[in-house]
Design a protein around this motif. Structure first.
Motif, PDB file in Angstrom:
ATOM      1  N   TYR A  22      -6.604   4.196   9.167  1.00 44.03           N
ATOM      2  CA  TYR A  22      -5.767   3.127   9.725  1.00 44.03           C
ATOM      3  C   TYR A  22      -4.314   3.577   9.915  1.00 44.03           C
ATOM      4  CZ  TYR A  22      -9.810   0.369   8.462  1.00 44.03           C
ATOM      5  OH  TYR A  22     -11.089  -0.103   8.355  1.00 44.03           O
ATOM      6  N   PHE A  23      -3.990   4.737   9.398  1.00 40.36           N
ATOM      7  CA  PHE A  23      -2.608   5.233   9.457  1.00 40.36           C
ATOM      8  C   PHE A  23      -2.583   6.606  10.119  1.00 40.36           C
ATOM      9  CE2 PHE A  23      -3.102   2.183   6.078  1.00 40.36           C
ATOM     10  CZ  PHE A  23      -2.142   1.266   6.444  1.00 40.36           C
ATOM     11  N   TRP A  24      -3.155   6.654  11.322  1.00 40.37           N
ATOM     12  CA  TRP A  24      -3.243   7.874  12.109  1.00 40.37           C
ATOM     13  C   TRP A  24      -1.873   8.400  12.507  1.00 40.37           C
ATOM     14  CZ3 TRP A  24      -4.441   2.974  13.667  1.00 40.37           C
ATOM     15  CH2 TRP A  24      -3.619   2.422  14.648  1.00 40.37           C
ATOM     16  N   ASP A  25      -0.863   7.539  12.466  1.00 40.09           N
ATOM     17  CA  ASP A  25       0.460   7.921  12.964  1.00 40.09           C
ATOM     18  C   ASP A  25       1.382   8.471  11.888  1.00 40.09           C
ATOM     19  OD1 ASP A  25       0.402   5.398  11.779  1.00 40.09           O
ATOM     20  OD2 ASP A  25       1.966   4.579  13.054  1.00 40.09           O
ATOM     21  N   ILE A  26       0.871   8.628  10.662  1.00 38.21           N
ATOM     22  CA  ILE A  26       1.696   9.189   9.590  1.00 38.21           C
ATOM     23  C   ILE A  26       0.945  10.312   8.880  1.00 38.21           C
ATOM     24  CG2 ILE A  26       2.983   7.054   9.188  1.00 38.21           C
ATOM     25  CD1 ILE A  26       1.245   6.679   6.653  1.00 38.21           C
ATOM     26  N   ASP A  27       1.687  11.168   8.229  1.00 40.52           N
ATOM     27  CA  ASP A  27       1.119  12.234   7.416  1.00 40.52           C
ATOM     28  C   ASP A  27       0.686  11.622   6.086  1.00 40.52           C
ATOM     29  OD1 ASP A  27       0.629  14.369   5.711  1.00 40.52           O
ATOM     30  OD2 ASP A  27       2.470  15.430   6.216  1.00 40.52           O
ATOM     31  N   PRO A  28      -0.605  11.687   5.731  1.00 42.00           N
ATOM     32  CA  PRO A  28      -1.063  11.066   4.489  1.00 42.00           C
ATOM     33  C   PRO A  28      -0.352  11.597   3.249  1.00 42.00           C
ATOM     34  CG  PRO A  28      -2.934  11.932   5.740  1.00 42.00           C
ATOM     35  CD  PRO A  28      -1.691  12.311   6.478  1.00 42.00           C
ATOM     36  N   GLN A  29       0.137  12.824   3.329  1.00 41.84           N
ATOM     37  CA  GLN A  29       0.855  13.400   2.194  1.00 41.84           C
ATOM     38  C   GLN A  29       2.227  12.745   1.994  1.00 41.84           C
ATOM     39  OE1 GLN A  29      -0.534  15.540   0.096  1.00 41.84           O
ATOM     40  NE2 GLN A  29      -2.380  15.671   1.327  1.00 41.84           N
TER      41      GLN A  29
END
Length: 86
Positions: A22-29
């Motif tokens: 759901y947060f494709w636009d941010i770096d998960p790290q």
């Protein structure tokens, strides 16, 4: 690919793999759910499934989610739905 019980650690808490989509636009790290609750709650309430909403309740609690339903940037359709459901 991550396993069922693996997490990406982000500061003070993990972002579950099933939430990352759901947060494709941010770096998960670099994700920060505790620092930016509005962003995470609004995105999941607009696009998330039942499992993702369960994650929201675990991370933020129902009271915090309800307060953002009342004041957040949700579509009218989502706002009305969540007002009834929560």
């Amino acid at each position: 690919e991550t396993g069922c019980y693996e997490f990406v650690m982000i500061g003070e808490m993990p972002l579950a793999p099933y939430i990352q989509k759901y947060f494709w636009d941010i770096d998960p790290q670099k994700a920060a759910p505790k620092s930016h609750p509005e962003y995470y709650i609004e995105r999941i309430l607009e696009l998330g499934d039942e499992r993702a909403v369960g994650w929201l309740k675990t991370v933020y609690g129902k009271k915090k989610i309800k307060s953002l339903v009342a004041t957040g940037r949700l579509s009218a359709k989502s706002r009305n739905y969540w007002k009834l459901v929560l």
